[in-house]
Design an enzyme around this catalytic site. Structure first.
Site, short mmCIF file in Angstrom:
data_model
loop_
_atom_site.label_atom_id
_atom_site.label_comp_id
_atom_site.label_asym_id
_atom_site.label_seq_id
_atom_site.Cartn_x
_atom_site.Cartn_y
_atom_site.Cartn_z
N TYR A 227 -25.37 -34.64 -29.35
CA TYR A 227 -25.85 -33.53 -28.53
C TYR A 227 -27.14 -33.89 -27.79
CZ TYR A 227 -22.78 -29.75 -30.17
OH TYR A 227 -21.72 -28.93 -30.41
N LYS B 204 -17.91 -40.40 -40.54
CA LYS B 204 -16.85 -41.29 -40.06
C LYS B 204 -17.36 -42.71 -40.23
CE LYS B 204 -12.83 -41.83 -37.93
NZ LYS B 204 -11.53 -41.48 -38.53
N ASP C 78 -11.92 -36.68 -40.46
CA ASP C 78 -10.52 -36.31 -40.20
C ASP C 78 -9.87 -35.75 -41.46
OD1 ASP C 78 -10.84 -38.88 -41.23
OD2 ASP C 78 -9.31 -39.81 -39.98
N ASP D 98 -20.20 -28.73 -35.91
CA ASP D 98 -19.79 -27.73 -34.91
C ASP D 98 -18.29 -27.48 -35.03
OD1 ASP D 98 -19.91 -26.09 -32.58
OD2 ASP D 98 -19.11 -27.77 -31.42
N ASP E 198 -16.10 -24.02 -36.90
CA ASP E 198 -15.15 -23.16 -36.17
C ASP E 198 -13.81 -23.15 -36.92
OD1 ASP E 198 -16.83 -22.50 -34.00
OD2 ASP E 198 -15.16 -22.69 -32.59
C1 IPM Z 1 -22.45 -23.35 -31.66
C2 IPM Z 1 -22.00 -23.42 -30.24
C3 IPM Z 1 -22.94 -24.33 -29.46
C4 IPM Z 1 -22.87 -25.71 -30.08
C5 IPM Z 1 -22.70 -24.39 -27.96
C6 IPM Z 1 -22.68 -23.03 -27.33
C7 IPM Z 1 -23.69 -25.29 -27.26
O1 IPM Z 1 -20.69 -23.86 -30.15
O2 IPM Z 1 -23.57 -22.86 -31.92
O3 IPM Z 1 -21.71 -23.76 -32.56
O4 IPM Z 1 -21.99 -26.50 -29.73
O5 IPM Z 1 -23.71 -26.01 -30.92
MN MN Z 2 -19.71 -24.17 -32.07
#
Ligand code: IPM
Ligand code: MN
Length: 356
Positions: free
Chosen positions: A142, A190, A222, A246, A250
């Site tokens: 990032y 990884k 993975d 990240d 999710d």
């Molecule tokens: C999160 C979001 C952010 C990230 C984006 C919006 C930059 O997806 O907070 O998880 O990737 O960190």
């Molecule tokens: Mn995210």
């Protein structure tokens, strides 16, 4: 106690979900004789539109002076399909993380009894799943340099960079979390491919003997992606680098049945930030349909981590559990008979005022 809270509502559903969290915070404060003081500041696309910068200096000053930051969401489709945009709302979030030194993002993943049937996974697999993902937040791909394009525009590059001290400080936090929980720590990396992952693994291996009570596990990302879905109960604390964290969180949100339920806390060198893990959900903005629970549970984390008031945090969690049991939920959780965003906020506020 005076609680100085910076509110960065941001874009999309940000304003309406933070409004509900503020109602809940006010109710908890009233019950426990705390005095919340809110300072609102601009971020995201809203800030680009008004002052040309997604994380203006003034907003940073407000954050630095606060005891905690309540963050809504940022992101706006106007920027998503415009790779040439000069600045982007997401840049504001990244700038905030970097300037506040928020190196650790804590994302607890647990299931709600009354929602088990909502999970796309088999009930017996998810029932009792309860882990914490600790995501490194200010390093890796990032932020690594160089990042950009070649002069002819036909080559692009990002760099994944980690220094030992960045790994040590987040690993220490993860070991400490594990000690307070079921004493198992999984490093996700990884290391079979990436040099940065090998530094992670080496560093954590060197630290592990200082924590003999913690059972250490090393897992490739993975495989971890698969295990989180196949057997989420095996995890207690997961620690991982920025991008893997990240993606995996999710994915993990699916276990609970809705992305709208998962809170997060970002902590580090300066003021801590509390925000839902979901995004700005622009399609729902202003419609009073978004789920405010992830933001409200983030407020619970705020009481716990920023103010050291765990009983207040528990009040919020109890109220949320009750609302889920009662079926007072937004349409992402119940399409047939949904409550609105503000109805959920009002119900929780009422519950806190009258049931404790
Ligand atoms: C999160 C979001 C952010 C990230 C984006 C919006 C930059 O997806 O907070 O998880 O990737 O960190
Ligand atoms: Mn995210």
């Amino acid at each position: 106690m005076n609680l100085k809270i910076a509110v960065l509502a941001g874009d999309g559903i940000g304003p309406e979900i933070t409004e509900q969290a503020i109602k809940v915070i006010n109710a908890v404060c009233q019950k426990n004789n705390h005095i919340p003081q809110y300072t609102y500041a601009l971020t995201g696309a809203t800030a680009i539109d008004q002052v040309g910068d997604p994380y203006p200096e003034e907003t940073h000053r407000v954050c630095m002076e606060a005891d905690a930051v309540l963050f809504g969401a940022i992101g706006d489709p106007r920027f998503d399909n415009n790779p040439k945009a000069k600045t982007r709302p997401e840049k504001g979030l990244l700038a905030m993380r970097q300037k506040l030194g928020l190196f650790a993002n804590i994302r607890p993943v647990s299931t709600f009894k009354s929602l088990l049937h909502k999970s796309p996974l088999k009930q017996e697999l998810v029932e009792g799943a309860d882990f914490v993902a600790i995501r490194e937040l200010t390093g890796g791909i990032y932020f690594g340099r160089p990042q950009g394009r070649s002069e002819d525009g036909n080559t692009a590059y990002d760099s994944c960079v980690y220094h030992r001290f960045e790994i040590e400080r987040i690993a220490k936090l993860a070991f400490e979390f594990a000690l307070k929980r079921r004493r198992k720590l999984t490093l996700v990396d990884k290391a079979n491919v990436l040099a940065t992952s090998r530094l992670w693994r080496e560093t954590v291996q060197e630290m592990a003997p200082q924590y003999p009570d913690v059972e250490m596990e090393y897992m490739f990302v993975d495989n971890a992606a698969m295990q989180i879905i196949q057997g989420p109960k095996r995890f207690d604390v997961i620690v991982t680098e920025n991008m893997f964290g990240d993606i995996l969180t999710d994915e993990a949100s699916v276990i609970t049945g809705s992305l709208g339920l998962l809170p997060s806390a970002s902590i580090g060198l300066h003021t801590s930030v509390f925000e839902p893990i979901h995004g700005s959900y622009p399609q729902a903005a202003g419609k009073n349909i978004a789920n405010p629970v992830a933001t409200i549970l983030s407020a619970a984390l705020m009481f716990e981590y920023a103010f050291n008031l765990p009983a207040e945090a528990e009040m919020i969690r109890k109220a949320v559990d009750a609302s889920l049991e009662e079926g007072v939920v937004t349409e992402d959780v119940n399409k047939e008979n949904p409550s609105s965003t503000s109805e959920v906020g009002d119900w929780l506020t009422d519950f806190i005022q009258n049931k404790f």
